[in-house]
Design a protein around this motif. Sequence first.
Motif, short mmCIF file in Angstrom:
data_model
loop_
_atom_site.label_atom_id
_atom_site.label_comp_id
_atom_site.label_asym_id
_atom_site.label_seq_id
_atom_site.Cartn_x
_atom_site.Cartn_y
_atom_site.Cartn_z
N SER A 18 -3.70 -95.11 1.50
CA SER A 18 -3.87 -93.92 2.33
C SER A 18 -2.87 -93.90 3.48
N MET A 19 -2.63 -95.10 4.04
CA MET A 19 -1.68 -95.20 5.14
C MET A 19 -0.29 -94.77 4.66
N VAL A 20 0.10 -95.29 3.50
CA VAL A 20 1.45 -94.99 2.98
C VAL A 20 1.58 -93.49 2.70
N LEU A 21 0.59 -92.95 1.98
CA LEU A 21 0.65 -91.52 1.64
C LEU A 21 0.58 -90.66 2.90
N GLY A 22 -0.27 -91.07 3.85
CA GLY A 22 -0.39 -90.33 5.11
C GLY A 22 0.92 -90.34 5.88
N PHE A 23 1.54 -91.51 5.93
CA PHE A 23 2.84 -91.64 6.62
C PHE A 23 3.85 -90.68 6.00
N LEU A 24 3.88 -90.72 4.65
CA LEU A 24 4.80 -89.83 3.93
C LEU A 24 4.50 -88.36 4.26
N ALA A 25 3.20 -88.03 4.30
CA ALA A 25 2.82 -86.64 4.58
C ALA A 25 3.30 -86.21 5.97
N VAL A 26 3.14 -87.09 6.95
CA VAL A 26 3.57 -86.74 8.31
C VAL A 26 5.09 -86.57 8.34
N VAL A 27 5.82 -87.48 7.67
CA VAL A 27 7.28 -87.35 7.64
C VAL A 27 7.70 -86.01 7.03
N LEU A 28 7.10 -85.67 5.88
CA LEU A 28 7.47 -84.43 5.20
C LEU A 28 7.11 -83.21 6.05
N GLY A 29 5.92 -83.26 6.66
CA GLY A 29 5.50 -82.15 7.53
C GLY A 29 6.47 -81.97 8.70
N THR A 30 6.88 -83.11 9.28
CA THR A 30 7.82 -83.03 10.40
C THR A 30 9.15 -82.43 9.95
N LEU A 31 9.61 -82.84 8.76
CA LEU A 31 10.84 -82.27 8.21
C LEU A 31 10.72 -80.74 8.17
N ASN A 32 9.57 -80.27 7.69
CA ASN A 32 9.34 -78.82 7.58
C ASN A 32 9.42 -78.16 8.96
N VAL A 33 8.73 -78.77 9.92
CA VAL A 33 8.68 -78.17 11.27
C VAL A 33 10.06 -78.21 11.95
N VAL A 34 10.60 -79.42 12.07
CA VAL A 34 11.85 -79.58 12.82
C VAL A 34 13.00 -78.87 12.11
#
Lengths: 96, 466
Positions: A63-79
């Motif tokens: 969950s940590m790994v997938l969550g980390f990935l999700a936050v990175v991808l979400g940030t890519l989208n935002v920034v």
Amino acid sequence: MIIDESTLSLIYLVVLMAFLGVELIGHVPSVLHTPLMSGANAIHGVVIIGSIIVMGIADDTLSMVLGFLAVVLGTLNVVGGFVVTNRMLEMFRRKP
Amino acid sequence: MIDGLLPILYLIASVTFILGIKMLGSPKTARAGNLVAAAGMVIAIVGTIVLYRHNGQPLHNVTWILAALAVGTAIGWVMAMRVKMTAMPQMVSFFNGMGGACAALISILEYKSAIAGGLAASTGHSLATMAGLIIGAVSFSGSIIAYLKLEDRLGDIRFGAQQLVNNGLLVATIAVGAAMVIGSMSGISTLYILTAMALVFGILFVLPIGGADMPVVISLLNSFTGVAAACGGFLYDNMVMLIGGILVGSAGTILTVVMCNSMNRSLLNVLIGNFGGAASGASSGGSSAGSYREVSAADAAVMMAYAKQVVIVPGYGLAVAQAQHVCHQLEHELEGKGVTVKYAIHPVAGRMPGHMNVLLAEADVAYDKLVEMEEINSEFPTTDVVLVVGANDVVNPAAKTDPTSPIYGMPILDAELSRQVIIMKRSMKAGYAGIDNELFYRPNAAMLFGDAKASLTALVNEVKQV
């Protein structure tokens, strides 16, 4: 069919927002379609909030790994979304 | 106190999103609108990290969350700053895909923790989970395919019974998703299979769509991701996700429809009708009869320098050759000789609406020189020279005359009505829609072959010497 109160208010919100979205886009000159799409693209990056929440309550490694990935991808989208939109719109600035 | 603060921050963020979209709709306020929405996003993110409570507990793993934010910011910033203006459409598609993937991952994790908790989730909760997963995954793989296609790393791929396969897969995906919602199917491995099905559907859905339709697809996938984000909002009763997601979902859908209208197509026609249409277009293209005339840069320069009015029709060729600056220079030289120069902007010139405006604005072309199609079309009969720079389909008369043409019905720029048309192209190859252009064989048309930038530079030098 039983719908509890909080779900009902969410449904109200969805319907009203859908109409608002339509109204907001109604009369936009085609010149601005690309920046507008790009700006809207950045705004749906709000999905990052969900990824921060899952990451914040994750307790096993997967969950940590997938969550980390999700936050990175979400940030890519935002920034990426906001920066790209800003770069496009910078070009519309009229020279004095 | 703290309990009430986060909803208020979310409310502020929601208002900035609404204002931002509103302001993005006008050239004067667009830039500020983008920044307003970005500020709202920062408020929502910081507020969530600091103030969010899950069963009364603050979020843990905060270090990891901050690390992920830092990594994402660094990569996103560099990519967005480095990308060339010509590659903007695919960049938007790429970032859109990232949002879709994020939504899908949230659903997977949410399902995992629901299983681990052993709690029977409510129907609404499962519905939001599955919808977020399917829509997010389709948006992700579809956006990546759109990105690869616009980068020209992938062509249009069509095979027999493709539509049947696509529709079948879509129905199967929704059926499995529905079965997961009502509980007749369950388990983490089923969830992974469902994810894979949605991903494959996204790929197959975008693969055959080609030509000028890619912007429509990107806009549609953009609204998909909006809806996927809103599903996340349902999962956590999170107002800002819900409002931001639905706003983009609805605004994106309308934008998609507006884009289709400017090509005189229906959305359904773009998504489904395209398959057959493109095939027949290819057969009617090929080696069309007729001969064309070539013109040298020197002759073209003389024609333009002695013209009263020159209209430049920019297209994707201008963008790939990065020729916007030298194009502006040509305009400058011609105006020095007393020629009126205007740019005719077709709503779908380039690969996205507004693409040409962005490019020409980068080269400092004055905003009021860019004339939209409806206005400029009445001026073509009194225009001496039309210079078509790397555009093709948007000046193809077949859109008006040939009912079998795949672009039939699309409004075009009536360049053919002017006294002289000079078409700058690299070769006689067909345009992005893959069809021949009879304009090239008209008696008042002449071809100037070569890379747009090189040809324009030659023209500038020749005009200087006239």
